[in-house]
Design a protein around this motif. Structure first.
Motif, PDB file in Angstrom:
ATOM      1  N   PRO A   1       0.800  -1.223   0.000  1.00  0.00           N
ATOM      2  CA  PRO A   1       0.000   0.000   0.000  1.00  0.00           C
ATOM      3  C   PRO A   1       0.841   1.285   0.000  1.00  0.00           C
ATOM      4  O   PRO A   1       0.331   2.357   0.276  1.00  0.00           O
ATOM      5  CB  PRO A   1      -0.773  -0.113   1.308  1.00  0.00           C
ATOM      6  N   SER A   2       2.135   1.169  -0.309  1.00  0.00           N
ATOM      7  CA  SER A   2       3.009   2.333  -0.251  1.00  0.00           C
ATOM      8  C   SER A   2       2.720   3.291  -1.406  1.00  0.00           C
ATOM      9  O   SER A   2       2.024   2.965  -2.369  1.00  0.00           O
ATOM     10  CB  SER A   2       4.477   1.896  -0.301  1.00  0.00           C
ATOM     11  N   MET A   3       3.282   4.476  -1.298  1.00  0.00           N
ATOM     12  CA  MET A   3       3.318   5.456  -2.366  1.00  0.00           C
ATOM     13  C   MET A   3       4.791   5.745  -2.664  1.00  0.00           C
ATOM     14  O   MET A   3       5.677   5.349  -1.898  1.00  0.00           O
ATOM     15  CB  MET A   3       2.582   6.733  -1.959  1.00  0.00           C
ATOM     16  N   PRO A   4       5.109   6.434  -3.767  1.00  0.00           N
ATOM     17  CA  PRO A   4       6.521   6.648  -4.099  1.00  0.00           C
ATOM     18  C   PRO A   4       7.303   7.428  -3.055  1.00  0.00           C
ATOM     19  O   PRO A   4       8.538   7.396  -3.059  1.00  0.00           O
ATOM     20  CB  PRO A   4       6.444   7.432  -5.424  1.00  0.00           C
ATOM     21  N   TRP A   5       6.612   8.155  -2.180  1.00  0.00           N
ATOM     22  CA  TRP A   5       7.283   8.894  -1.109  1.00  0.00           C
ATOM     23  C   TRP A   5       7.222   8.138   0.217  1.00  0.00           C
ATOM     24  O   TRP A   5       7.569   8.680   1.259  1.00  0.00           O
ATOM     25  CB  TRP A   5       6.655  10.277  -0.951  1.00  0.00           C
ATOM     26  N   GLY A   6       6.810   6.876   0.170  1.00  0.00           N
ATOM     27  CA  GLY A   6       6.751   6.036   1.368  1.00  0.00           C
ATOM     28  C   GLY A   6       7.927   5.078   1.421  1.00  0.00           C
ATOM     29  O   GLY A   6       9.023   5.431   1.843  1.00  0.00           O
ATOM     30  N   THR A   7       7.698   3.840   0.976  1.00  0.00           N
ATOM     31  CA  THR A   7       8.765   2.833   0.905  1.00  0.00           C
ATOM     32  C   THR A   7       8.949   2.426  -0.548  1.00  0.00           C
ATOM     33  O   THR A   7       7.992   1.975  -1.198  1.00  0.00           O
ATOM     34  CB  THR A   7       8.413   1.595   1.746  1.00  0.00           C
ATOM     35  N   THR A   8      10.151   2.582  -1.064  1.00  0.00           N
ATOM     36  CA  THR A   8      10.460   2.171  -2.436  1.00  0.00           C
ATOM     37  C   THR A   8      11.745   1.350  -2.445  1.00  0.00           C
ATOM     38  O   THR A   8      12.478   1.300  -1.455  1.00  0.00           O
ATOM     39  CB  THR A   8      10.643   3.379  -3.373  1.00  0.00           C
TER      40      THR A   8
ATOM     41  N   THR B   1     -11.358   4.693  -7.449  1.00  0.00           N
ATOM     42  CA  THR B   1     -10.160   5.490  -7.699  1.00  0.00           C
ATOM     43  C   THR B   1      -9.209   4.696  -8.573  1.00  0.00           C
ATOM     44  O   THR B   1      -9.463   3.523  -8.894  1.00  0.00           O
ATOM     45  CB  THR B   1      -9.487   5.904  -6.373  1.00  0.00           C
ATOM     46  N   ILE B   2      -8.112   5.293  -8.965  1.00  0.00           N
ATOM     47  CA  ILE B   2      -7.140   4.657  -9.847  1.00  0.00           C
ATOM     48  C   ILE B   2      -6.218   3.731  -9.056  1.00  0.00           C
ATOM     49  O   ILE B   2      -6.102   3.836  -7.834  1.00  0.00           O
ATOM     50  CB  ILE B   2      -6.315   5.720 -10.587  1.00  0.00           C
ATOM     51  N   LYS B   3      -5.537   2.832  -9.764  1.00  0.00           N
ATOM     52  CA  LYS B   3      -4.627   1.899  -9.105  1.00  0.00           C
ATOM     53  C   LYS B   3      -3.546   2.630  -8.309  1.00  0.00           C
ATOM     54  O   LYS B   3      -3.209   2.239  -7.186  1.00  0.00           O
ATOM     55  CB  LYS B   3      -3.974   0.980 -10.139  1.00  0.00           C
ATOM     56  N   PHE B   4      -3.001   3.709  -8.887  1.00  0.00           N
ATOM     57  CA  PHE B   4      -1.918   4.441  -8.254  1.00  0.00           C
ATOM     58  C   PHE B   4      -2.307   4.923  -6.859  1.00  0.00           C
ATOM     59  O   PHE B   4      -1.480   4.948  -5.944  1.00  0.00           O
ATOM     60  CB  PHE B   4      -1.527   5.633  -9.146  1.00  0.00           C
ATOM     61  N   GLU B   5      -3.571   5.295  -6.678  1.00  0.00           N
ATOM     62  CA  GLU B   5      -4.026   5.832  -5.392  1.00  0.00           C
ATOM     63  C   GLU B   5      -4.947   4.864  -4.648  1.00  0.00           C
ATOM     64  O   GLU B   5      -5.609   5.268  -3.691  1.00  0.00           O
ATOM     65  CB  GLU B   5      -4.747   7.158  -5.615  1.00  0.00           C
TER      66      GLU B   5
END
Length: 548
Positions: free
Chosen positions: A188-195, A516-520
């Motif tokens: 469930p991360s976002m690019p500013w979370g865990t990458t 919503t979209i996959k990204f979010e």
């Protein structure tokens, strides 16, 4: 000077001016000393062209029958690569990748298929590597892979997969000797979370460059010595690091961000510059709300070259980079930076249609939040002094940016000037959760969306009242998307604002979860709470719940 009431000053900026479409310039490229850039034309429904200037300085559209845009990850991003006179791009009209010489005939290298492509980078003279998003009907959600495409006509396979299994892929980068690096992450991360950042040798051996939990590592780029440079917020701020197999070295130690959150596929926002004394890094960083352009020296110190509202760099080609520069008082310009001479040449800039004395320049302000333990920030635009005068304090519109993991820069905006030229002040808030101020500030909004963003905007308005800068009886709020949600939440849960404008704002958080979209798809999990386990939080924070 006239004494018309605040809000009724005669303004040279009309509603028609706001509605007048203008060209939008985005990513730029340098190839063998020539500058190219992407330009969107609203008169052609936003069609994006790859353009350049001819020997007479006239604009040339190199892709007149194509649309160089991608909808990958819904938000899109870069879908053009240029190298040694060759170009490769994704065309939104035909849903194919095209390639060929910049001065010759272009041909499709992919056939018809359920794919969207982006993040292209030349692997060699006959191949490109890119991100492929599969939209096949049988998939539960769109599927990302990293693929290699041959520069040959009409490949019906959609490319050779070299990486799969992660939910998202970004930023494929290629070294001179054929190594490939990329950024990836999972729900469930976002690019500013865990990458994660991974590197793969030409023989297919894979190396983990960065995979720490709660660390955002982004924008890999290969240096000329075969090492990999990237940005990581392990220290709390996006700083530079260098990787060689088995070792990671931190290149600088500054409590400042050297990049923005990764929302779209893009080229690395910095330039690697080889010198006799080591690699200099042409870069931008954010300090006191402004974007600084300069160089990170091999010894870890910074050499500043200028301060702007925004500054967006492209990687260097033979010591030159395209730079998009924004100002608080003038439209964005496209420039060429020669890093050796430090000469900045402006190639194109939108002409501002109004005199300097019609423009309100912002000042950064800060205030304590309701708890009194943290600061919040914003840009205050007073009514344009030369256009009117009136006793007392002016009305104010508090603006909340979208995202919410984004920020409001000190950037020229005709919308803001429309209001300030009429005697209405603007407070553009970088509420808790905003970017370019480090991870701790960004993470404040975790589990607090609809709480801290709202209170920061309310507290900001009340701070202006305490300073005698605005009229407490005439305060309004405005925002779009996530900022529209903050606007609606403030209007339905506080009595500070008399009116508001919500543009495509979110009124029902549960509806957002389901549509919503996959990204979010899991964005609210960090911003609000786990769903459906904590459904009551979503209901309570939804503005629609508080409407009579």
């Amino acid at each position: 000077m006239r004494s018309d009431p605040y809000g009724q000053w005669p303004s040279p900026i009309s509603a028609g001016d706001l509605g007048q479409a203008s060209l939008r310039r985005s990513e730029g490229f340098v190839d063998d000393g020539k500058v190219y850039w992407l330009q969107s034309n609203p008169a052609e429904k936003g069609r994006t062209s790859l353009v350049t200037l001819d020997e007479n300085g006239e604009l040339v559209d190199l892709t007149p029958q194509w649309d160089c845009r991608t909808s990958i990850h819904a938000y899109g991003g870069n879908c053009v690569a240029i190298q040694a006179g060759q170009v490769c791009f994704y065309d939104r009209t035909t849903s194919r990748v095209w390639a060929g010489p910049l001065d010759g005939e272009l041909f499709p290298i992919t056939g018809e298929g359920p794919w969207v492509f982006g993040g292209l980078s030349f692997l060699n003279n006959h191949q490109v590597v890119c991100v492929r998003e599969d939209h096949s009907d049988w998939l539960n959600e769109h599927e990302d892979t990293l693929v290699v495409l041959d520069l040959a006509p009409n490949d019906s396979t959609g490319g050779t997969v070299i990486a799969s299994g992660a939910d998202f892929y970004f930023s494929p980068a290629v070294s001179a000797n054929g190594w490939i690096a990329w950024m990836e992450y999972d729900h469930p991360s976002m690019p500013w979370g865990t990458t994660r950042i991974l590197a793969q040798s030409p023989q297919g051996r894979r190396h983990i460059v960065s995979d720490a939990i709660d660390v955002s590592a982004v924008h890999p780029q290969w240096d000329s010595d075969g090492t990999l440079v990237f940005l990581s917020d392990e220290s709390g701020f996006w700083n530079f690091y260098r990787w060689t197999p088995g070792e990671v070295t931190r290149l600088n130690d500054h409590d400042m961000d050297f990049c923005e959150p990764v929302w779209v596929l893009s080229t690395p926002p910095y330039a690697l510059l080889t010198t006799d004394h080591g690699t200099r890094i042409g870069c931008t960083w954010w300090e006191d709300g402004f974007a600084h352009l300069g160089c990170l020296e091999p010894d870890g110190t910074l050499s500043a070259m200028g301060v702007y509202g925004t500054a967006t760099l492209a990687p260097a080609n033979h010591g030159q980079s395209v730079v998009l520069l924004g100002s608080p008082t003038a439209p964005t310009s496209l420039n060429l930076m020669n890093w050796e001479t430090q000469v900045l040449t402006t190639f194109t800039a939108e002409q501002r249609r109004f005199d300097d004395d019609c423009i309100s320049a912002p000042t950064q302000v800060s205030w304590s939040n309701s708890a009194g333990t943290q600061q919040a920030y914003g840009w205050f635009y007073p009514p344009t002094p030369s256009l009117g005068n009136h006793e007392g304090s002016p009305p104010v519109i508090v603006m909340a940016h979208g995202g919410p993991t984004a920020y409001s820069p000190a950037l020229f905006s005709l919308t803001k000037q429309f209001f300030t030229s009429r005697g209405i002040a603007i407070l553009d808030v970088n509420y808790s959760g905003s970017a370019t101020m480090g991870r701790a500030y960004r993470d404040r909004l975790n589990n607090n969306w609809g709480v801290l963003d709202v209170s920061d905007c309310v507290d900001g308005a009340q701070y202006l009242v305490s300073q005698g800068l605005v009229d407490p009886s005439r305060m309004a709020m405005m925002g779009g998307s996530a900022g529209g949600f903050t606007t609606l939440a403030a209007l339905t849960t506080t009595n500070v604002f008399s009116a508001g404008i919500s543009m495509y704002g979110i009124a029902d958080l549960e509806a957002l979860v389901h549509d919503t979209i996959k990204f979010e798809a899991h964005y609210t999990q960090s911003l609000v709470a786990d769903y459906p386990q904590e459904r009551s939080v979503y209901v309570d924070r939804s503005p629609i719940t508080h409407v009579d």
